[in-house]
Design a protein around this motif. Structure first.
Motif, PDB file in Angstrom:
ATOM      1  N   ARG A 134      -5.478  -7.212   1.928  1.00  0.00           N
ATOM      2  CA  ARG A 134      -4.032  -7.236   1.751  1.00  0.00           C
ATOM      3  C   ARG A 134      -3.392  -6.137   2.588  1.00  0.00           C
ATOM      4  O   ARG A 134      -3.883  -5.016   2.637  1.00  0.00           O
ATOM      5  CB  ARG A 134      -3.681  -7.047   0.274  1.00  0.00           C
ATOM      6  CG  ARG A 134      -4.381  -8.060  -0.637  1.00  0.00           C
ATOM      7  CD  ARG A 134      -4.097  -7.759  -2.091  1.00  0.00           C
ATOM      8  NE  ARG A 134      -4.907  -8.589  -2.983  1.00  0.00           N
ATOM      9  CZ  ARG A 134      -4.599  -9.831  -3.339  1.00  0.00           C
ATOM     10  NH1 ARG A 134      -3.495 -10.390  -2.871  1.00  0.00           N
ATOM     11  NH2 ARG A 134      -5.374 -10.516  -4.156  1.00  0.00           N
ATOM     12  N   VAL A 135      -2.295  -6.464   3.227  1.00  0.00           N
ATOM     13  CA  VAL A 135      -1.619  -5.515   4.113  1.00  0.00           C
ATOM     14  C   VAL A 135      -0.419  -4.899   3.414  1.00  0.00           C
ATOM     15  O   VAL A 135       0.225  -5.539   2.581  1.00  0.00           O
ATOM     16  CB  VAL A 135      -1.185  -6.213   5.424  1.00  0.00           C
ATOM     17  CG1 VAL A 135      -0.098  -7.252   5.167  1.00  0.00           C
ATOM     18  CG2 VAL A 135      -0.731  -5.196   6.458  1.00  0.00           C
ATOM     19  N   MET A 136      -0.154  -3.646   3.747  1.00  0.00           N
ATOM     20  CA  MET A 136       1.037  -2.955   3.272  1.00  0.00           C
ATOM     21  C   MET A 136       1.703  -2.290   4.474  1.00  0.00           C
ATOM     22  O   MET A 136       1.033  -1.856   5.414  1.00  0.00           O
ATOM     23  CB  MET A 136       0.682  -1.887   2.235  1.00  0.00           C
ATOM     24  CG  MET A 136       0.224  -2.424   0.910  1.00  0.00           C
ATOM     25  SD  MET A 136      -0.032  -1.083  -0.278  1.00  0.00           S
ATOM     26  CE  MET A 136       1.657  -0.510  -0.480  1.00  0.00           C
ATOM     27  N   PHE A 137       3.021  -2.224   4.435  1.00  0.00           N
ATOM     28  CA  PHE A 137       3.781  -1.578   5.500  1.00  0.00           C
ATOM     29  C   PHE A 137       4.369  -0.284   4.946  1.00  0.00           C
ATOM     30  O   PHE A 137       5.137  -0.296   3.982  1.00  0.00           O
ATOM     31  CB  PHE A 137       4.897  -2.509   5.991  1.00  0.00           C
ATOM     32  CG  PHE A 137       4.392  -3.814   6.539  1.00  0.00           C
ATOM     33  CD1 PHE A 137       4.044  -3.931   7.872  1.00  0.00           C
ATOM     34  CD2 PHE A 137       4.241  -4.917   5.707  1.00  0.00           C
ATOM     35  CE1 PHE A 137       3.566  -5.132   8.376  1.00  0.00           C
ATOM     36  CE2 PHE A 137       3.772  -6.119   6.204  1.00  0.00           C
ATOM     37  CZ  PHE A 137       3.420  -6.228   7.542  1.00  0.00           C
ATOM     38  N   LEU A 138       3.992   0.826   5.559  1.00  0.00           N
ATOM     39  CA  LEU A 138       4.398   2.130   5.055  1.00  0.00           C
ATOM     40  C   LEU A 138       5.046   2.953   6.164  1.00  0.00           C
ATOM     41  O   LEU A 138       4.752   2.772   7.354  1.00  0.00           O
ATOM     42  CB  LEU A 138       3.186   2.898   4.506  1.00  0.00           C
ATOM     43  CG  LEU A 138       2.403   2.265   3.361  1.00  0.00           C
ATOM     44  CD1 LEU A 138       1.165   3.101   3.070  1.00  0.00           C
ATOM     45  CD2 LEU A 138       3.259   2.113   2.105  1.00  0.00           C
ATOM     46  N   LYS A 139       5.912   3.858   5.753  1.00  0.00           N
ATOM     47  CA  LYS A 139       6.466   4.866   6.656  1.00  0.00           C
ATOM     48  C   LYS A 139       5.796   6.174   6.279  1.00  0.00           C
ATOM     49  O   LYS A 139       6.071   6.736   5.210  1.00  0.00           O
ATOM     50  CB  LYS A 139       7.980   4.966   6.477  1.00  0.00           C
ATOM     51  CG  LYS A 139       8.641   6.006   7.363  1.00  0.00           C
ATOM     52  CD  LYS A 139       8.828   5.501   8.778  1.00  0.00           C
ATOM     53  CE  LYS A 139       9.683   6.467   9.607  1.00  0.00           C
ATOM     54  NZ  LYS A 139       9.856   6.002  10.987  1.00  0.00           N
ATOM     55  N   ASN A 140       4.883   6.637   7.118  1.00  0.00           N
ATOM     56  CA  ASN A 140       4.089   7.827   6.803  1.00  0.00           C
ATOM     57  C   ASN A 140       4.581   9.055   7.550  1.00  0.00           C
ATOM     58  O   ASN A 140       4.861   8.999   8.758  1.00  0.00           O
ATOM     59  CB  ASN A 140       2.612   7.600   7.148  1.00  0.00           C
ATOM     60  CG  ASN A 140       1.899   6.752   6.122  1.00  0.00           C
ATOM     61  OD1 ASN A 140       2.426   6.496   5.041  1.00  0.00           O
ATOM     62  ND2 ASN A 140       0.691   6.326   6.433  1.00  0.00           N
ATOM     63  N   ASP A 141       4.650  10.163   6.849  1.00  0.00           N
ATOM     64  CA  ASP A 141       4.929  11.463   7.468  1.00  0.00           C
ATOM     65  C   ASP A 141       3.626  12.251   7.504  1.00  0.00           C
ATOM     66  O   ASP A 141       2.987  12.465   6.468  1.00  0.00           O
ATOM     67  CB  ASP A 141       5.980  12.225   6.668  1.00  0.00           C
ATOM     68  CG  ASP A 141       7.350  11.560   6.726  1.00  0.00           C
ATOM     69  OD1 ASP A 141       7.730  11.105   7.826  1.00  0.00           O
ATOM     70  OD2 ASP A 141       8.025  11.476   5.688  1.00  0.00           O
ATOM     71  N   TYR A 142       3.235  12.676   8.708  1.00  0.00           N
ATOM     72  CA  TYR A 142       1.990  13.423   8.909  1.00  0.00           C
ATOM     73  C   TYR A 142       2.319  14.907   9.105  1.00  0.00           C
ATOM     74  O   TYR A 142       3.213  15.258   9.884  1.00  0.00           O
ATOM     75  CB  TYR A 142       1.247  12.905  10.151  1.00  0.00           C
ATOM     76  CG  TYR A 142       0.734  11.497  10.014  1.00  0.00           C
ATOM     77  CD1 TYR A 142      -0.605  11.249   9.728  1.00  0.00           C
ATOM     78  CD2 TYR A 142       1.580  10.404  10.176  1.00  0.00           C
ATOM     79  CE1 TYR A 142      -1.084   9.953   9.606  1.00  0.00           C
ATOM     80  CE2 TYR A 142       1.117   9.107  10.055  1.00  0.00           C
ATOM     81  CZ  TYR A 142      -0.221   8.892   9.768  1.00  0.00           C
ATOM     82  OH  TYR A 142      -0.688   7.606   9.639  1.00  0.00           O
ATOM     83  N   PHE A 143       1.594  15.750   8.402  1.00  0.00           N
ATOM     84  CA  PHE A 143       1.739  17.204   8.535  1.00  0.00           C
ATOM     85  C   PHE A 143       0.353  17.763   8.858  1.00  0.00           C
ATOM     86  O   PHE A 143      -0.635  17.378   8.224  1.00  0.00           O
ATOM     87  CB  PHE A 143       2.281  17.815   7.245  1.00  0.00           C
ATOM     88  CG  PHE A 143       3.582  17.215   6.787  1.00  0.00           C
ATOM     89  CD1 PHE A 143       4.790  17.738   7.216  1.00  0.00           C
ATOM     90  CD2 PHE A 143       3.587  16.111   5.946  1.00  0.00           C
ATOM     91  CE1 PHE A 143       5.998  17.172   6.808  1.00  0.00           C
ATOM     92  CE2 PHE A 143       4.790  15.534   5.525  1.00  0.00           C
ATOM     93  CZ  PHE A 143       5.998  16.067   5.959  1.00  0.00           C
ATOM     94  N   TYR A 144       0.264  18.667   9.826  1.00  0.00           N
ATOM     95  CA  TYR A 144      -1.056  19.121  10.261  1.00  0.00           C
ATOM     96  C   TYR A 144      -1.028  20.584  10.682  1.00  0.00           C
ATOM     97  O   TYR A 144       0.008  21.133  11.060  1.00  0.00           O
ATOM     98  CB  TYR A 144      -1.554  18.248  11.417  1.00  0.00           C
ATOM     99  CG  TYR A 144      -0.562  18.076  12.544  1.00  0.00           C
ATOM    100  CD1 TYR A 144      -0.464  19.009  13.572  1.00  0.00           C
ATOM    101  CD2 TYR A 144       0.299  16.984  12.561  1.00  0.00           C
ATOM    102  CE1 TYR A 144       0.450  18.859  14.593  1.00  0.00           C
ATOM    103  CE2 TYR A 144       1.231  16.829  13.577  1.00  0.00           C
ATOM    104  CZ  TYR A 144       1.299  17.769  14.594  1.00  0.00           C
ATOM    105  OH  TYR A 144       2.230  17.626  15.599  1.00  0.00           O
TER     106      TYR A 144
END
Length: 1129
Positions: free
Chosen positions: A621-631
């Motif tokens: 199953r697919v999901m569409f997300l808006k991800n914020d990456y912090f590194y």
């Protein structure tokens, strides 16, 4: 005429058609007698037209809509009643005025996590430094004794008795006790013991002196463990070949009684002993290298490859009359010696064949050219450079090559390996090594390979040893498969958390008399399970879809929830060939420009946002997300840490306050548990706490019985708060069970979970009648809170608005039948900021939904059909209709054929699914897997010779026997004759498999593309007609309100399978043409080089450049060996 009526009715004519036919009959009766044939034709045509119209309008959409609405209301009421979702949402609504809502600051969070990881890893480094100092001091005051006798604890022989019941030499009684901290293995935390590989004599003077000297480490091992109880294995790997391990364990040989583990082959040893290096392996494949010589040469190459790591670079050249690259794609360049490339080289080396005359001069020129260009272009390691020459002799004039390319600086070291027993060209081969700061070895048997190859590491370590530079190194991720319970760990732990890293430091001789020789005594180190490191980035702070991950300076994954290092071969789980060289760009593949990877590899601190497609439920199953990456970077290590927060899921976190007394009362409820994998309280520091569950530890801490426990105050407070808010659910569920009307049959479990890892559930059905016996048990990892994910039902609930239930069939079918999970989210809103507080749902058998659906999808005979255009009454039970309930990803929940439950609808009816996709009701989404395993192509040229005659069969058999007998004679360790005890335990170290897998059965790493399908919710209903040759198929699809389900009614009497292929979700290998494949293999991604390099020291004594070391066979035996060699060649 009357006979036409049943035909029309059987074809499903509607009332209007029946009326027209009636009029035709009346005309026929009133008309002239001669018009009867014409009237008959008109009736037949009229009936046919009605049938065709009927084929287009057969299924009334309004009827399907009524069914969908009724079914939606019924299952929503069922789910709401047995879950108690409305009550729980009300309870969280009631506390909105007293909770505090905060936005999660990803930048602060990643820095905080990194600092805690830095402190943890810093403690490991201090422990290793103490070990190195103790080992060097012990050696400084130890005087080597050639005739030493010393009884040490051999980890293979401990607790072993002979036939008379006496302890065997080097054994002795060694107390072992199972220890939770060491994966429940029996260990001795008061003593270390020593493992010696089978190919090393365990009473060799070097072994005995080293074992005696390193006894001093026992006190340091114990002291380190007391200072840092989170330490795991500590060890000293000796350059002589033995391995001292703390705590001591019983080492188990393989099924052949052989111990192949050699610490000097381990990545931590090699990386600590040498600086990064560029290596060109040059192998002679001229005609004289045939037979056993080629076998030894291949084994030598493979052994050299095993000594390389991801900070090293390599290429392999084969030469005879001409020079050729083993991998033509790598012509003129160096490639990173990661696991993937090393395994690729091994496959190619296995296919080498001999032919022609050896011309070493051209090969050496090409090797120097590769290394010089790499240095000039800033490629490769930019540190040590070496050429490994593997040959049975060098005959031509080659001196001017070194004069032109390497003298006087001798920047490139040349190591030479003389293969075979022929010593005619030994002086030439030795001259090459000794005049180029290298080392010469003579390898006459397979048993000689290991020890001789390791010599080059000691040479490369000289500058570092002389300078006394104790560089601390951290290894790439690896999987410890040598421990006795490795197979058990593979099956019980999350794949993404199986890996570990090691911190290691070289140990040098500080004796003045040997300083210029740069003697490496060995390497000390300790392991760090990445599972423990990732505990420092707790899940509750990251949200439902949030996660933390670690990468190396080369961009390879150390830890990531999407890392899958294992694959299944038969029933066994095995590490993939490239399991520890999975690049960040292959997991975070939406980062197409590799901005995230580049910044992290460079050690930068920052943030990045990406729109991503991600999958749940094992890729289905697919999901569409808006991800914020912090590194950010983890100081003093080559690692970088990243965290991901998904907008709408991890943006906000709320906190509430309750008294400990109130919260503790509800925490003790029998229906409540907390995430056993999470760290509410640290139970691994004090040995007395190690057998406590997390819930037990929390209760002991809150009640004041164990005030010294280190606990996460924020997590405990939220857990207590959730326990109080969710407490009424226990009474609600209990009341349902005690209700006189009882619980509907098939409704088995109500459950809820919160962000704090709190889980409550009520079993409505006893274990003996329950279909889903493992649901929400410790073995059901998919549906429990674990270290790397929230439960699947929790994650899926977040896809839909709070209060709206989502239904799905778990992937695995239980033995007793199919189950359905119904789940919905619960939210908290403060000042227009909404956070998901938890999820609640009910698990039931599939029959619960089926019985309700079939009852609704059946119009009775008394149905009022006026105004209905189409079949009326409509019944799903008729043979000319197929009825389905499918979910938002196209998976079937309900079908007439029970076997279809759980299948993708496109596999069942490709025509309807194709039409739904064309109409925009479903969208096909491409996903990629860069960690896949595919079968090798079965189409390959066979190297097998045909059996031409019985004589050939006999000759082949004789040749096989003689070659194996010769192999045995040449590799057998004859020093065993002088050491009876060692000889008695000797086992052959080289085995040849008698069975070979078919090429088509072998799995190898590959890239795959696979589809997922998702419903477009803006399209609520539709119907269409599919033309399939001579027939037409009508279908009606209707969204089931307040759910993620669709109702689908399809005309069943038109077979479209010849015109429409099934739509499958099978993954397809991404095929690359030769040019693209080569570019991908050659491409060198951005990487951060290790800071230190030790390639040169002016005081180095380069005169120690090796000599001939070989086994002297008796003259008769040598004659037999040579005669047999002549026969088999």
């Amino acid at each position: 005429m009357a006979g036409l009526m049943p035909i029309a009715a059987a074809a499903g004519m509607k009332h209007q058609c029946l009326g027209n036919a009636g009029n035709a009959i009346k005309l026929d009766r009133s008309g002239p007698h001669g018009a009867r044939p014409m009237m008959l034709m008109w009736i037949i045509l009229s009936s046919s037209l009605c049938l065709m119209v009927d084929g287009q309008m057969k299924i009334p959409p309004e009827t399907v809509q009524q069914w969908a609405v009724s079914f939606g209301k019924e299952i929503a009421a069922l789910s709401s009643r047995y879950s108690g979702a409305k009550l729980l949402q009300k309870k969280y609504k009631d506390i909105e005025g007293v909770v505090k809502m905060e936005e999660v600051n990803g930048e602060d969070l990643v820095k905080k996590f990194a600092e805690e990881m830095e402190q943890m890893l810093g403690r490991k480094m201090k422990s290793v430094k103490r070990l190195a100092e103790a080992a060097e001091d012990a050696d400084l005051y130890h005087e080597y004794n050639e005739t030493m006798e010393f009884e040490y604890y051999n980890s293979i022989l401990i607790n072993t008795v002979d036939e008379d019941g006496n302890q065997v030499p080097l054994g002795g009684e060694f107390a072992l006790e199972e220890n939770e901290h060491f994966n429940k293995l029996p260990v001795n935390t008061q003593l270390s013991n020593i493992q010696v590989p089978t190919n090393v004599y365990n009473r060799d003077p070097d072994i005995l002196n080293g074992a005696y000297m390193s006894e001093a480490l026992n006190e340091v091992f114990i002291d380190n463990f007391q200072k840092d109880p989170t330490l795991t294995w500590q060890y000293f790997g000796s350059a002589a070949g033995f391995f001292r391990l703390y705590p001591g364990i019983q080492w188990i040989p393989d099924e052949n009684g052989v111990v192949t583990f050699d610490c000097r082959n381990r990545n931590w040893y090699i990386q600590a002993a040498t600086s990064p290096k560029d290596v060109v392996i040059v192998v002679d494949v001229s005609g004289s290298m045939k037979g056993l010589r080629l076998t030894i040469a291949k084994h030598t190459i493979n052994t050299i490859l095993d000594t390389l790591g991801e900070n090293d670079f390599v290429n392999i050249i084969a030469y005879s009359d001409y020079v050729r690259y083993v991998e033509p794609c790598f012509k003129g360049t160096l490639v990173q010696a990661d696991l993937d490339n090393r395994e690729h080289f091994k496959l190619l080396v296995d296919g080498l064949h001999v032919k022609g005359e050896g011309k070493v001069k051209k090969a050496m020129k090409e090797s120097f050219k590769i290394l010089n260009e790499a240095a000039a272009q800033g490629q490769g390691s930019l540190c040590n450079q070496a050429i490994m020459l593997i040959t049975d002799g060098a005959m031509e004039d080659f001196q001017d090559v070194f004069q032109e390319f390497n003298w006087p600086d001798k920047r490139v070291r040349v190591f030479t390996y003389l293969i075979g027993r022929e010593m005619t060209f030994a002086d030439n081969v030795k001259w090459i090594a000794c005049n180029n700061k290298g080392y010469y070895t003579h390898i006459s048997t397979l048993a000689d390979v290991q020890e001789n190859v390791m010599e080059y590491l000691h040479v490369l370590s000289r500058p570092m040893v002389i300078n006394h530079d104790h560089d601390i190194i951290w290894t790439e991720a690896y999987m410890d498969s040598v421990l006795p319970n490795a197979a058990e760990l593979f099956n019980t732990q999350a794949q993404s958390l199986l890996l570990m890293t090691s911190v290691a430091m070289p140990v040098f001789s500080k004796k003045q008399e040997t300083l210029s020789h740069g003697i490496l005594l060995g390497v000390v180190g300790t392991d760090v399970a990445l599972r423990e490191l990732m505990r420092l980035a707790p899940r509750y702070k990251l949200g439902i879809h949030g996660y933390a991950y670690l990468i190396t300076n080369n961009g390879y994954i150390l830890s990531h929830p999407d890392l899958r290092p294992l694959y299944k071969e038969g029933k066994k789980l095995k590490p993939k060939p490239n399991y520890n060289s999975v690049d960040l760009a292959e997991v975070e593949w939406e980062d197409t420009e590799e901005k995230l990877r580049t910044a992290m590899v460079k050690g930068e601190t920052g943030t990045l946002s990406l729109d991503v497609r991600t999958s749940v439920d094992k890729g289905r199953r697919v999901m569409f997300l808006k991800n914020d990456y912090f590194y950010t970077v983890i100081s003093e290590t080559p690692f970088s840490l990243g965290i991901v927060l998904s907008r709408g899921y991890g943006q906000y976190i709320f906190s509430g306050n309750v008294s400990v007394e109130e919260g503790l009362h509800d925490l003790l409820a029998p229906d409540l548990t907390i995430a056993s994998d999470w760290t509410y309280c640290e139970t691994d520091i004090d040995p007395a706490h190690r057998k406590l569950s997390q819930l037990e530890a929390v209760i002991l801490y809150l009640t004041g019985k164990e005030p010294d426990l280190e606990c996460d105050g924020q997590l405990l407070q939220q857990t207590l708060f959730d326990a109080v808010v969710t407490a009424p659910m226990e009474a609600y569920w209990t009341a349902l069970m005690l209700n006189s009307s009882g619980v509907d049959e098939g409704v088995e479990t109500a459950f809820l979970g919160t962000r704090a890892g709190l889980l409550r559930f009520q079993r409505y059905t006893g274990i003996e009648k329950r279909v889903a016996k493992s649901f929400l048990t410790s073995s059901d990892k998919e549906n429990m809170f674990t270290l790397d994910h929230f439960p699947l039902w929790y994650r899926r609930a977040s896809e839909y608005p709070a209060g709206q239930f989502l239904y799905y069939l778990p992937r695995e079918e239980t033995r007793a039948g199919r189950i359905v999970i119904s789940t919905t989210a619960v939210t908290v809103t403060v000042a227009k900021k909404t956070a998901i507080a938890g999820a609640i749902g009910v698990q039931m058998t599939l029959e619960v939904l089926e019985s309700r659906f079939w009852a609704i999808a059946e119009q009775p005979n008394t149905t009022d059909c006026s105004g209905i255009e189409g079949v009326c009454p409509l019944r799903c039970s008729t043979v000319d209709l197929e009825c389905y309930v499918i979910d938002n990803n196209g998976f079937v929940l309900i079908s007439k054929q029970r076997k279809n439950a759980g299948r993708f609808f496109g596999e069942i009816d490709g025509s309807v699914m194709t039409t739904l996709i064309r109409m925009g009701m479903f969208k096909r989404v491409s996903l990629f897997d860069y960690q896949a395993m595919c079968k090798m192509s079965a189409h390959s040229v066979s190297g097998a010779r045909p059996l031409l005659s019985p004589f050939y069969v006999l000759a082949s058999t004789l040749k096989w026997f003689l070659s194996n007998f010769l192999l045995f004679l040449l590799e057998f360790n004859f020093c065993g004759f002088w050491h009876g005890e060692h000889f008695a335990d000797a086992k052959p170290s080289y085995t040849s498999s008698s069975t070979h897998k078919k090429k088509g059965d072998i799995l190898q790493p590959c890239d795959t593309e696979y589809p997922s399908f998702v419903y477009e919710p803006s399209v609520k209903e539709t119907n269409s007609i599919i033309k399939c040759g001579r027939c037409q198929k009508m279908f009606v699809v209707q969204q089931i309100p307040e759910s993620n389900l669709l109702m689908l009614v399809v005309q069943a009497d038109c077979d479209c399978s010849r015109h429409y292929s099934p739509i499958t979700m099978a993954a397809e290998e991404v095929k690359y043409n030769a040019s693209v494949k080569c570019d991908r293999m050659r491409s060198q991604k951005i990487r951060r080089r290790p800071e230190s390099c030790h390639a040169y020291h002016p005081q180095e004594n380069a005169n120690d450049c090796g000599g001939a070391s070989f086994i002297h066979l008796s003259a008769p035996l040598l004659f037999v060996c040579l005669s047999l060699a002549a026969l088999v060649s």
